[in-house]
Structures are given as structure tokens and as C-alpha cells.
Design an enzyme around this catalytic site. Structure first.
Site, PDB file in Angstrom:
ATOM      1  N   ASP A  63       0.877  -1.167   0.000  1.00  0.00           N
ATOM      2  CA  ASP A  63       0.000   0.000   0.000  1.00  0.00           C
ATOM      3  C   ASP A  63       0.918   1.222   0.000  1.00  0.00           C
ATOM      4  OD1 ASP A  63      -1.595   2.175   0.714  1.00  0.00           O
ATOM      5  OD2 ASP A  63      -2.985   0.905   1.848  1.00  0.00           O
ATOM      6  N   VAL A  64       0.853   2.018  -1.068  1.00  0.00           N
ATOM      7  CA  VAL A  64       1.825   3.111  -1.204  1.00  0.00           C
ATOM      8  C   VAL A  64       1.651   4.183  -0.129  1.00  0.00           C
ATOM      9  CG1 VAL A  64       2.181   2.769  -3.689  1.00  0.00           C
ATOM     10  CG2 VAL A  64       0.427   4.391  -2.909  1.00  0.00           C
ATOM     11  N   ASN A  90       2.366   5.026 -10.267  1.00  0.00           N
ATOM     12  CA  ASN A  90       1.090   5.008 -10.999  1.00  0.00           C
ATOM     13  C   ASN A  90      -0.121   4.810 -10.087  1.00  0.00           C
ATOM     14  OD1 ASN A  90      -0.723   4.265 -13.459  1.00  0.00           O
ATOM     15  ND2 ASN A  90      -0.775   2.426 -12.169  1.00  0.00           N
ATOM     16  N   SER A 143      -2.201  14.068 -14.381  1.00  0.00           N
ATOM     17  CA  SER A 143      -3.559  14.110 -14.934  1.00  0.00           C
ATOM     18  C   SER A 143      -3.826  15.534 -15.374  1.00  0.00           C
ATOM     19  CB  SER A 143      -4.549  13.702 -13.837  1.00  0.00           C
ATOM     20  OG  SER A 143      -5.860  14.025 -14.219  1.00  0.00           O
ATOM     21  N   TYR A 156      -8.897  14.841  -5.622  1.00  0.00           N
ATOM     22  CA  TYR A 156      -8.111  14.306  -6.741  1.00  0.00           C
ATOM     23  C   TYR A 156      -7.298  15.427  -7.408  1.00  0.00           C
ATOM     24  CZ  TYR A 156      -7.038  11.556 -10.920  1.00  0.00           C
ATOM     25  OH  TYR A 156      -6.392  10.892 -11.935  1.00  0.00           O
ATOM     26  N   LYS A 160      -3.215  15.621  -7.389  1.00  0.00           N
ATOM     27  CA  LYS A 160      -2.458  15.571  -8.649  1.00  0.00           C
ATOM     28  C   LYS A 160      -1.682  16.874  -8.872  1.00  0.00           C
ATOM     29  CE  LYS A 160      -3.355  11.398 -10.233  1.00  0.00           C
ATOM     30  NZ  LYS A 160      -2.285  10.398 -10.353  1.00  0.00           N
TER      31      LYS A 160
END
Ligand code: NDP
Length: 255
Positions: A63-64, A90, A143, A156, A160
Site C-alpha cells: 500500500d503506497v 502510478n 492528470s 483528486y 495531482k
């Protein structure tokens, strides 16, 4: 086709979607792969396909968002393959999707912990090795949402945008020490993440018909190019798969 023979490449979030397609493409081009996902068993199909095609890979549960797990994953990679040449950050999640006033603060923080802190964890865990060996490549999946706010995606977009700066900060510190760093926006790709996005009904991305989305093999081919020495002149940049010059260099059709 870029030659990735024997390069040791870690792909986080390799169990499905863009990460899985990238792992298959990289292995097909001769790289040795470390596939990371929260549960290694989720990578079994990708592993099998790589093995069937004569490639070499193994999967790690990681789990990053957990630095200890990321450190262990890097040390497993070194134990198995002797070194790491490329890290592709990723792994990512889109949730929570919703207007700011409706979001759960814990879910919001979790998004940043996975999408931004997870990228930092990967870089933090590998960069001293890259300095010691005098080379290494880091690719952070970005993104369009890093640069443009979208309704319902506050977590999000913020995460990003942070990844975009992390790419720049890393390139600033590490670029002179033999480390190539890239941000890479993969386009709007037909994956499970887009299923979640369509189901939410929030913002214009959720309204895109599935048939208009690109296939994960497109960003996968661009990632293979970025892993190769052929992309050295682009180091330090944030690139977008929709950029026509990049597409030409990768060998993707013009849009
Ligand atoms: P998917 O949802 O299809 O796959 C996400 C991958 O990340 C899975 O392998 C998942 O594995 C893994 N993952 C999720 N959370 C964690 C975690 N905490 N630790 C380790 N692995 C994790 O997403 P996509 O393939 O669509 O997205 C891949 C990347 O591309 C993401 O960073 C995303 O933000 C970005 N992106 C995607 C776009 C798109 O249109 N699809 C557009 C722009 C950017 P598991 O659940 O098994 O742990």
C-alpha cells in the site's frame, strides 16, 4: 521500439488499468518488472501473461500510503533483481468524488495520502540508490486534473497538483545527479477508475461515452518510451500523451 532489455522497473498500481498495461508493454520490451498493488494476488493475471510471453516479473503487496511497506517493496526488488532502474508512481484513487461540503474528511485525506504522499514515499525510498548508482528514472502519473479544477474532484485535483510540484521539486534536486524525472498525463483511459467516474455523474468527464475513451495500451507505449534513453532530452518535464510531438516520437497515431 525502445530497448528496455534487463532494466528493472517498478510499477505501482500494476494489478489493472494503466499500470497493468504498462507492465505488459515494458516486459514485452525486455524489462524485468516489479508489480505492486495493495494485495499482490490481484496482480496474478498480469504476472501470468508476462510469464507466458517469456518475461520476468514478480508481485509485491504494497500500500503506497504506508512508507514501511514501500521501503520493503524496494528492498524486495533489489534482493530479487540487484537494483532498481525505474520507478513508475502510478497507483491512484479518485474517491472521494463529491462536492466539498459533502465529502468525508477522512476519505479526502486518504486520497492525498495515496495519490500524493504515496508518490513521495516511492521517491523517498529509492532516490538514495539512484544517487549511489548514478542513474535512475522516476515517472509520476499526473492528470489534466493537476492543472484544471473539476467539480466534485477537489481531493483528486489537489493531490495531482501536488504530484506536479513533486515532479518539479524532484527534478530540481535530482536532475543534476543523473536522475531523470517525468510527470506523465495518460489521457482519459478506459479503466475501472473511469467506471467509478461515470457512475458518479458529476462533472463533464463522467459524461464521456465509454467508446470515446482511449485504451490503456496508448499510455503504456508512451511510458515505455519515457523509460528508455531515447526520452533523455525530455527529462524534468510534465508530458501529456495527447501532445502530438510526443505521440510521433512514441509511434502513436495523431489524434
Ligand atoms: P485503476 O483504478 O484502474 O487502477 C488503479 C491501480 O492502483 C490498481 O492497480 C490499484 O490496485 C492500485 N492502487 C490503488 N490504491 C493503492 C494503494 N493505496 N497502494 C497501492 N496500489 C494502489 O486506475 P487507472 O489505471 O485508471 O489509473 C492509474 C493512474 O493513472 C492513477 O494515478 C490515475 O490517477 C491516473 N490517471 C488515470 C486516468 C484515466 O482516465 N483512467 C486519467 C488521468 C490519470 P489495488 O486496488 O489492487 O491495490
Amino acid at each position: 521500439m525502445p530497448d528496455l532489455k534487463d532494466k528493472v522497473i517498478i510499477v505501482t498500481g500494476a494489478s489493472r488499468g494503466i499500470g497493468a498495461a504498462a507492465a505488459l508493454e515494458l516486459a514485452a520490451q525486455g524489462a524485468r518488472l516489479v508489480l505492486a498493488a495493495r494485495n499482490a494476488s490481484a496482480c496474478s493475471e498480469v504476472l501470468e501473461q508476462i510469464g507466458n510471453n517469456g518475461g520476468e516479473a514478480f508481485a509485491v503487496s504494497c500500500d503506497v500510503s504506508d512508507f514501511t511497506a514501500v521501503e520493503k517493496m524496494i528492498s524486495d526488488a533489489k534482493e530479487r533483481f540487484g537494483r532498481v532502474d525505474v520507478l513508475i508512481n502510478n497507483a491512484g484513487i479518485v474517491d472521494p468524488v463529491g462536492l466539498i461540503e459533502d465529502t468525508d474528511p477522512e476519505a479526502w485525506a486518504r486520497n492525498i495520502q495515496v495519490n500524493l504522499v504515496g508518490v513521495y514515499h516511492g521517491i523517498r525510498a529509492v532516490i538514495k540508490d539512484f544517487y549511489a548508482q548514478g542513474h535512475g528514472t522516476i515517472i509520476n502519473i499526473s492528470s489534466g486534473a493537476a492543472h484544471n479544477p473539476l467539480e466534485g474532484w477537489s481531493a483528486y485535483c489537489s493531490g495531482k497538483a501536488g504530484v506536479f510540484m513533486m515532479t518539479r521539486a524532484t527534478a530540481h534536486e535530482a536532475g543534476e545527479k543523473g536522475v531523470r524525472v517525468y510527470g506523465f498525463a495518460p489521457g482519459v483511459v478506459d479503466t475501472d477508475m473511469q467506471v467509478t467516474i461515470r457512475a458518479s455523474g458529476i462533472n463533464r468527464v463522467s459524461q464521456l461515452p465509454r467508446e470515446n475513451l482511449s485504451k490503456a495500451v496508448e499510455p503504456a507505449k508512451a511510458l515505455a518510451f519515457l523509460c528508455s534513453e531515447e526520452a533523455a532530452d525530455l527529462a524534468g518535464q510534465e508530458l501529456d500523451v495527447r501532445n502530438l510531438e510526443l505521440r510521433e516520437r512514441v509511434g502513436l497515431p495523431a489524434l
